[in-house]
Design a protein around this motif. Structure first.
Motif, mmCIF file in Angstrom:
data_model
loop_
_atom_site.group_PDB
_atom_site.id
_atom_site.type_symbol
_atom_site.label_atom_id
_atom_site.label_comp_id
_atom_site.label_asym_id
_atom_site.label_seq_id
_atom_site.Cartn_x
_atom_site.Cartn_y
_atom_site.Cartn_z
ATOM 1 N N ASN A 30 0.812 -1.224 0.000
ATOM 2 C CA ASN A 30 0.000 0.000 0.000
ATOM 3 C C ASN A 30 0.843 1.272 0.000
ATOM 4 N N LEU A 31 2.011 1.190 -0.606
ATOM 5 C CA LEU A 31 2.881 2.364 -0.714
ATOM 6 C C LEU A 31 3.582 2.298 -2.070
ATOM 7 N N HIS A 41 -1.739 7.539 2.654
ATOM 8 C CA HIS A 41 -1.491 6.115 2.449
ATOM 9 C C HIS A 41 -1.889 5.402 3.734
ATOM 10 N N VAL A 44 0.041 0.806 5.604
ATOM 11 C CA VAL A 44 1.341 0.736 4.937
ATOM 12 C C VAL A 44 2.255 -0.249 5.662
#
Length: 64
Positions: A30-31, A41, A44
């Motif tokens: 997720n980054l 974000h 992460v």
């Protein structure tokens, strides 16, 4: 939550004696790479691994 105001600068360097071997690996969840500036974000994860193998040196000669 993670938010970047500006794009970070990251640099990894290894130094050492000849005969050493190094390797790194990183994974992101997720980054994006590069990160999105100003975007939130969530959830992460960053995993970073480092491996280093040292070479063997010959023992010093006996002065006798």
């Amino acid at each position: 939550m993670l938010r970047f105001r500006r794009r970070p600068r990251a640099d990894v360097r290894f130094s050492g004696s000849p005969g050493t071997r190094s390797a790194t690996v990183s994974t992101r969840t997720n980054l994006p790479d590069p990160v999105d500036v100003g975007v939130e974000h969530r959830n992460v994860q960053v995993r970073y691994g480092l491996s280093n193998t040292l070479g063997t040196e010959e023992p010093p000669a006996d002065p006798a």
